[in-house]
Design a protein around this motif. Structure first.
Motif, PDB file in Angstrom:
ATOM      1  N   LEU A 328       1.178  -1.146  -0.168  1.00 24.42           N
ATOM      2  CA  LEU A 328       0.143   0.285  -0.073  1.00 24.42           C
ATOM      3  C   LEU A 328       0.688   1.148  -0.237  1.00 24.42           C
ATOM      4  CD1 LEU A 328      -2.977  -1.522   1.880  1.00 24.42           C
ATOM      5  CD2 LEU A 328      -2.725  -1.274  -0.225  1.00 24.42           C
ATOM      6  N   HIS A 329       1.577   1.101  -1.002  1.00 21.03           N
ATOM      7  CA  HIS A 329       3.030   2.466  -0.831  1.00 21.03           C
ATOM      8  C   HIS A 329       2.330   3.057  -2.334  1.00 21.03           C
ATOM      9  CE1 HIS A 329       5.677   1.688   2.485  1.00 21.03           C
ATOM     10  NE2 HIS A 329       4.942   0.621   1.878  1.00 21.03           N
ATOM     11  N   PHE A 330       3.096   4.404  -2.442  1.00 20.58           N
ATOM     12  CA  PHE A 330       2.623   5.186  -3.573  1.00 20.58           C
ATOM     13  C   PHE A 330       4.053   6.375  -3.448  1.00 20.58           C
ATOM     14  CE2 PHE A 330      -0.436   7.060  -1.174  1.00 20.58           C
ATOM     15  CZ  PHE A 330      -0.725   8.815  -1.611  1.00 20.58           C
ATOM     16  N   GLN A 331       3.800   6.564  -4.532  1.00 20.34           N
ATOM     17  CA  GLN A 331       4.523   7.845  -5.174  1.00 20.34           C
ATOM     18  C   GLN A 331       3.807   9.428  -5.035  1.00 20.34           C
ATOM     19  OE1 GLN A 331       7.713   5.868  -7.669  1.00 20.34           O
ATOM     20  NE2 GLN A 331       8.982   8.140  -7.092  1.00 20.34           N
ATOM     21  N   ASP A 332       4.102  10.180  -5.030  1.00 22.05           N
ATOM     22  CA  ASP A 332       3.846  11.218  -4.907  1.00 22.05           C
ATOM     23  C   ASP A 332       4.302  11.820  -6.090  1.00 22.05           C
ATOM     24  OD1 ASP A 332       2.679  14.304  -4.729  1.00 22.05           O
ATOM     25  OD2 ASP A 332       3.493  14.856  -3.650  1.00 22.05           O
ATOM     26  N   GLY A 333       3.159  12.881  -6.761  1.00 22.38           N
ATOM     27  CA  GLY A 333       3.809  13.279  -8.036  1.00 22.38           C
ATOM     28  C   GLY A 333       3.117  11.932  -9.713  1.00 22.38           C
ATOM     29  N   ILE A 334       3.169  10.635  -9.224  1.00 25.24           N
ATOM     30  CA  ILE A 334       2.984  10.661 -10.458  1.00 25.24           C
ATOM     31  C   ILE A 334       1.745  10.275 -10.877  1.00 25.24           C
ATOM     32  CG2 ILE A 334       2.745   8.101 -10.916  1.00 25.24           C
ATOM     33  CD1 ILE A 334       5.476   8.776  -9.619  1.00 25.24           C
ATOM     34  N   ILE A 335       1.481  10.965 -12.778  1.00 25.55           N
ATOM     35  CA  ILE A 335       0.836  11.211 -13.198  1.00 25.55           C
ATOM     36  C   ILE A 335       0.111   9.548 -14.285  1.00 25.55           C
ATOM     37  CG2 ILE A 335      -0.547  12.270 -15.309  1.00 25.55           C
ATOM     38  CD1 ILE A 335       1.749  14.741 -13.942  1.00 25.55           C
ATOM     39  N   SER A 336      -0.924   9.218 -14.545  1.00 27.31           N
ATOM     40  CA  SER A 336      -1.552   8.743 -14.888  1.00 27.31           C
ATOM     41  C   SER A 336      -2.544   9.076 -16.580  1.00 27.31           C
ATOM     42  CB  SER A 336      -2.963   7.872 -14.760  1.00 27.31           C
ATOM     43  OG  SER A 336      -3.277   6.400 -15.605  1.00 27.31           O
TER      44      SER A 336
END
Length: 363
Positions: A328-336
């Motif tokens: 349940l991790h994610f990085q800030d500023g990733i765009i799809s």
């Protein structure tokens, strides 16, 4: 033998996203799809598919119980809002076959599905839930207090279906006269658009596709067995006709605190499993929510690709009892940026599913 997951309404936008998230998981799952229509993209992404009556019909429950008895899935996941309260009602019977059904209590399911109930359960106003009126008299008072326009929407609805923006008391009176099963909410002006105009007109809030949805915030939360928040994913989304087309991950302490408060208030009432919340930034570090759904969403697979593997985590926590923090991790500023995808299958496959009410993947 890989663990088996059954997804209801597998042909819906949410159901398809859940199936795709399972396909890119770090472990292999056998996926069973259930849907009321054979011609849909989700069924043929599964390892096996079954036809079932619509969720609202009295025949859906017996059909689901029969399939669960046959397939013995380890986990059952709701693919639409309407499926959640039905699974909540059927949970004791389904779990008798050894399946885990991580859905809210019947009470909490209704709190999320019915916007009138949501507005009574949660505090209304900035930082809480959008001020909501459930009668024409209250809607007129809300318009007088907040100023026009108001957003009118079905009491139980999703994906912006049936949403209208109304500007006059006459419009409000007419809307409630035509359909009593609606609510009216204050129009939340996004801080990103600058100062709120003294008089909001259609040119401020509409575009060629309908209401502007260019500054919406989505928070996906996973609530564990004990009611605690296991993980949270936040993004700023642009939507077209209710469908997210651009998603950007964000980290914002104020948004996460507000979302955690909502999740905890609903967990006390029996909410377990996934919860999606949609909000507008209505002031500096102030986020006001306007929609809740006790399920995964159409961008569940997108979040999984960004590192927030919520479906896999749901299985790990509720079925295996694992520590699922690393999922349940994610990085800030990733765009799809999203476009349509394709599902290819044969006419023989489609005819077999229609004829036999079930379809197994042959290879």
């Amino acid at each position: 033998m890989p663990p088996t997951v059954l997804v209801t309404s597998a042909g819906s936008g949410v159901g398809c996203a859940v199936v795709r998230a399972l396909r890119i998981a770090t472990r292999h799952f056998r996926i069973i799809g259930l849907n009321s229509v054979a011609l849909n993209p989700g069924a043929f992404q599964c390892d096996a598919a079954y036809l079932a009556p619509p969720t609202a019909s009295g025949s859906f429950g017996p059909r689901l119980i029969k399939i669960t008895n046959r397939e013995r899935p380890d986990l059952i996941i709701a693919g639409r809002d309407e499926d959640v309260p039905v699974l909540a009602e059927l949970r004791p019977q389904l779990e008798a076959f050894g399946s885990t059904v991580p859905v809210p209590s019947v009470e909490a399911a209704g709190d999320c599905l019915d916007k009138a109930r949501t507005s009574r359960v949660l505090p209304q106003g900035p930082g809480g839930f959008a001020r909501t009126a459930c009668t024409p008299e209250d809607a007129l008072a809300l318009m007088a207090e907040c100023g026009p326009p108001l957003i009118v929407k079905p009491t139980c609805g999703n994906a912006s279906r049936g949403v209208r923006i109304l500007y006059t008391p006459e419009d409000i009176t007419r809307a409630f006269a035509d359909d009593a099963d609606i609510v009216a909410q204050e129009y939340l002006w996004p801080e990103e658009r600058g100062r709120r105009p003294g008089c909001i007109t259609p040119r401020h809030v509409m575009n060629g596709h309908g209401p502007r949805q260019d500054n919406e915030y989505s928070v996906q939360v996973l609530i564990g067995r004990d009611g605690g928040v296991l993980g949270m994913f936040a993004s700023r989304n642009a939507l077209c006709a209710g469908v997210p087309v651009t998603i950007e991950t964000i980290r914002n302490d104020a948004l996460e605190r507000a979302a955690c408060n909502v999740a905890q208030a609903l967990a006390v009432r029996g909410l377990r499993g996934p919860l999606n919340m949609q909000a507008i930034r209505t002031g500096p570090d102030v986020f006001t929510f306007f929609e809740l759904n006790a399920r995964f969403t159409g961008i569940t697979a997108t979040r999984a690709a960004m590192g927030f593997r919520e479906v896999e985590a749901l299985y790990g926590h509720f079925v295996d009892g694992d520590d699922i923090a690393e999922l349940l991790h994610f990085q800030d500023g990733i765009i799809s940026c999203r476009l349509m995808t394709d599902t290819i299958f044969t006419r023989d496959d489609l005819e077999r599913l229609n004829r036999e009410q079930q379809w197994p993947r042959s290879s």
